[in-house]
Write a protein that holds these residues in place. Structure first.
Motif, mmCIF file in Angstrom:
data_model
loop_
_atom_site.group_PDB
_atom_site.id
_atom_site.type_symbol
_atom_site.label_atom_id
_atom_site.label_comp_id
_atom_site.label_asym_id
_atom_site.label_seq_id
_atom_site.Cartn_x
_atom_site.Cartn_y
_atom_site.Cartn_z
ATOM 1 N N GLY A 84 0.732 -1.248 -0.008
ATOM 2 C CA GLY A 84 -0.145 0.044 -0.037
ATOM 3 C C GLY A 84 0.766 1.241 -0.099
ATOM 4 N N LEU A 85 2.059 1.207 0.752
ATOM 5 C CA LEU A 85 2.828 2.613 0.698
ATOM 6 C C LEU A 85 3.525 2.690 -0.494
ATOM 7 C CD1 LEU A 85 4.356 2.003 4.528
ATOM 8 C CD2 LEU A 85 2.984 3.608 3.681
ATOM 9 N N ILE A 86 3.827 1.646 -1.276
ATOM 10 C CA ILE A 86 4.514 1.562 -2.508
ATOM 11 C C ILE A 86 3.455 2.288 -3.464
ATOM 12 C CG2 ILE A 86 5.488 0.470 -4.444
ATOM 13 C CD1 ILE A 86 6.457 -1.611 -2.312
ATOM 14 N N GLN A 87 2.195 1.823 -3.380
ATOM 15 C CA GLN A 87 1.312 2.229 -4.579
ATOM 16 C C GLN A 87 0.670 3.799 -3.991
ATOM 17 O OE1 GLN A 87 -1.988 -0.443 -3.368
ATOM 18 N NE2 GLN A 87 -1.369 -1.831 -5.454
ATOM 19 N N LEU A 247 2.611 -3.422 -7.607
ATOM 20 C CA LEU A 247 2.578 -3.449 -9.088
ATOM 21 C C LEU A 247 1.415 -4.066 -9.720
ATOM 22 C CD1 LEU A 247 6.320 -3.260 -9.995
ATOM 23 C CD2 LEU A 247 4.816 -1.344 -10.042
ATOM 24 N N LEU A 248 1.087 -5.290 -9.236
ATOM 25 C CA LEU A 248 0.283 -6.242 -10.004
ATOM 26 C C LEU A 248 -1.026 -5.780 -9.716
ATOM 27 C CD1 LEU A 248 0.163 -8.655 -11.824
ATOM 28 C CD2 LEU A 248 -0.096 -10.192 -9.641
ATOM 29 N N GLY A 249 -1.315 -5.195 -8.485
ATOM 30 C CA GLY A 249 -2.635 -4.575 -8.046
ATOM 31 C C GLY A 249 -3.036 -3.281 -9.024
ATOM 32 N N LEU A 250 -1.876 -2.447 -9.018
ATOM 33 C CA LEU A 250 -2.194 -1.285 -9.807
ATOM 34 C C LEU A 250 -2.168 -1.694 -11.486
ATOM 35 C CD1 LEU A 250 0.506 1.041 -8.138
ATOM 36 C CD2 LEU A 250 -1.871 0.994 -7.803
ATOM 37 N N PHE A 251 -1.380 -2.710 -11.822
ATOM 38 C CA PHE A 251 -1.783 -2.914 -13.166
ATOM 39 C C PHE A 251 -3.120 -3.215 -13.580
ATOM 40 C CE2 PHE A 251 3.054 -4.669 -13.598
ATOM 41 C CZ PHE A 251 3.470 -3.510 -13.686
ATOM 42 N N GLN A 252 -3.797 -4.033 -12.615
ATOM 43 C CA GLN A 252 -4.938 -4.710 -12.687
ATOM 44 C C GLN A 252 -5.934 -3.432 -12.622
ATOM 45 O OE1 GLN A 252 -6.062 -8.746 -11.376
ATOM 46 N NE2 GLN A 252 -4.376 -8.263 -10.096
ATOM 47 N N ILE A 274 -5.854 4.421 -8.602
ATOM 48 C CA ILE A 274 -4.380 4.276 -8.040
ATOM 49 C C ILE A 274 -4.483 4.775 -6.384
ATOM 50 C CG2 ILE A 274 -2.079 4.894 -8.017
ATOM 51 C CD1 ILE A 274 -2.087 5.070 -10.806
ATOM 52 N N SER A 275 -5.126 6.059 -6.304
ATOM 53 C CA SER A 275 -5.270 6.666 -5.039
ATOM 54 C C SER A 275 -5.909 5.656 -3.892
ATOM 55 C CB SER A 275 -5.712 8.030 -5.290
ATOM 56 O OG SER A 275 -7.081 8.017 -5.678
ATOM 57 N N SER A 276 -6.973 5.135 -4.506
ATOM 58 C CA SER A 276 -8.292 4.548 -3.693
ATOM 59 C C SER A 276 -7.546 3.067 -3.444
ATOM 60 C CB SER A 276 -9.511 4.270 -4.276
ATOM 61 O OG SER A 276 -9.374 3.641 -5.697
ATOM 62 N N ASP A 277 -6.869 2.482 -4.311
ATOM 63 C CA ASP A 277 -5.869 1.292 -4.162
ATOM 64 C C ASP A 277 -4.853 1.550 -2.987
ATOM 65 O OD1 ASP A 277 -7.261 -0.294 -5.805
ATOM 66 O OD2 ASP A 277 -5.591 -0.540 -7.165
ATOM 67 N N ALA A 278 -4.282 2.677 -3.015
ATOM 68 C CA ALA A 278 -3.317 2.977 -2.183
ATOM 69 C C ALA A 278 -3.860 3.198 -0.795
ATOM 70 C CB ALA A 278 -2.487 4.024 -2.658
ATOM 71 N N ILE A 279 -4.737 3.940 -0.470
ATOM 72 C CA ILE A 279 -5.320 4.309 0.715
ATOM 73 C C ILE A 279 -6.087 3.048 1.254
ATOM 74 C CG2 ILE A 279 -7.222 5.573 1.938
ATOM 75 C CD1 ILE A 279 -6.762 7.879 -0.453
ATOM 76 N N SER A 280 -6.835 2.103 0.401
ATOM 77 C CA SER A 280 -7.457 1.132 0.709
ATOM 78 C C SER A 280 -6.176 0.022 1.381
ATOM 79 C CB SER A 280 -8.099 0.286 -0.177
ATOM 80 O OG SER A 280 -8.517 -1.026 0.268
#
Length: 394
Positions: A84-87, A247-252, A274-280
């Motif tokens: 999450g921090l990387i995202q 990366l795989l989460g962001l790619f998808q 990307i922002s909602s993935d990272a926060i989640s």
């Protein structure tokens, strides 16, 4: 109702992929959906648990600690938080988020195809009622040994339960009107057959392992990732896995939003996803949850339903929480072989020919897809990201 069914359908099978108790997947489908809905302005954006990410988590942590143990679960939470921090960095540093748009779907689909095969082969031991193979390496020789063990010393009661689950789910999924009910009906069929065998022969003779005790399930289950000095060597070890997971989460997510753009004929900014993935994924490790990313299936279903508000996604999470609280005792008796059969179906669903057929229209794109697919089994997930991405830029 379709959206509610799909939420339950996605929540149940993913925890065994990651090697964690079932409530991790349940909370991902509850809190992950709620958080991504609240932090994304799109009316149809729908994040949630993801089988690929759960499999990555399980593969990464397999050499670090025994699955389902307290240490393993602590590292699982740590891995999700690091991802999450990387995202979050990808969202804060705009050029990084733009790089994701350059990643071709051939790389993403090749890795997902490879992970799908991995899931099917990895599930063979649980399907046969045998101990989980915890070998760290992933030559296909291990899969061959798993198959031989299944045929030679597999628990026939477990195999029967797995087959009942598998056949029931496949038959139901063959019809468009009942497709979303397939896995649920397969699990019910396998569980009922397991209860029949246990009543006839006794649990001490069938030796059928059941899912878990769901008594701990409540509105929230707070948790804390491991970040102690003693754990530092293991945390460094799993860092490449955190990068892969992120990366795989962001790619998808980016790929799902691309497809929604094409379907809807309008622009949906991928940076919002990307922002909602990272926060989640920064918040979920403190809620005993698995990682999440965007789901094209759920987003397209919401669009087809004419959903005009993010609260439609929120309602599916609330429904799931109420359902689990009401039926936790029944969910707890689901047999492990039935869940293994479900994982096989999930793995096969990640290997759909219609998703990859366009990549074979030209040789360069086909070579990228095949490289990503084979690299998963030769170099591991992180190596697959590096190798396929390098080839993709040529």
């Amino acid at each position: 109702p379709e959206l509610y069914t799909l939420s339950l359908h996605d929540a149940l099978p993913i925890s065994p992929l990651a090697g964690v108790p079932p409530y991790f997947g349940i909370y991902a489908a509850i809190w992950g959906v709620l958080i991504t809905a609240l932090f994304n302005k799109s009316k149809v954006f729908h994040g949630g648990p993801n089988s690929t990410l759960s499999a990555v988590l399980g593969v990464t942590l397999l050499p670090v600690a025994p699955q389902f143990g307290d240490t393993y679960m602590g590292y699982a939470l740590t891995l999700v938080l690091m991802a999450g921090l990387i995202q979050l960095l990808f969202w804060l540093i705009r050029p990084l988020s733009r790089l994701l748009d350059l990643m071709s779907e051939a790389v993403i689909n090749g890795m997902i195809f490879g992970i799908g095969l991995f899931l099917i082969l990895k599930s063979l031991t649980a399907f046969g009622g045998l101990p989980i193979n915890t070998e760290v390496e992933w030559p296909l020789v291990i899969a061959w040994h798993n198959l031989l063990a299944l045929l030679e010393i597999g628990n026939m009661h477990a195999i029967e339960i797995g087959l009942v689950t598998l056949i029931s789910a496949v038959v139901v999924r063959a019809f468009d009107n009942t497709r979303n009910w397939g896995i649920l009906i397969g699990i019910v069929a396998g569980t009922l057959y397991s209860q029949y065998l246990n009543s006839k022969y006794g649990l001490e003779n069938t030796l059928i392992e059941q899912t878990a005790d769901f008594s701990a399930i409540g509105f929230v289950f707070p948790s804390i990732p491991i970040f102690t000095q003693d754990a530092l060597p293991d945390i460094i070890t799993i860092m490449p896995g955190a990068v892969t997971l992120a990366l795989l989460g962001l790619f998808q997510t980016v790929a799902a939003m691309r497809r929604m753009n094409r379907k809807m004929g309008q622009l949906v900014d991928s940076r919002e996803g990307i922002s909602s993935d990272a926060i989640s994924n920064c918040a979920l490790p403190f809620l005993s949850s698995l990682p999440t990313c965007a789901s094209f299936n759920r987003m397209w279903l919401m669009h087809s339903m004419g959903a005009s508000s993010r609260w439609v996604a929120c309602s599916s999470a609330i429904f799931l929480l109420i359902f689990v609280l009401a039926f936790s005792d029944l969910i707890a008796i689901i047999p492990i072989p039935a869940m293994a059969a479900v994982i096989m179906i999930v793995g096969a669903n990640m290997m759909r020919w219609e998703d990859v057929r366009p990549h074979f229209s030209n040789w360069p794109e086909a070579s990228v897809f095949l490289t990503a697919f084979l690299s998963v089994h030769i170099f591991g997930l992180f190596g697959a990201v590096i190798v396929a991405s390098s080839l993709d830029r040529k």
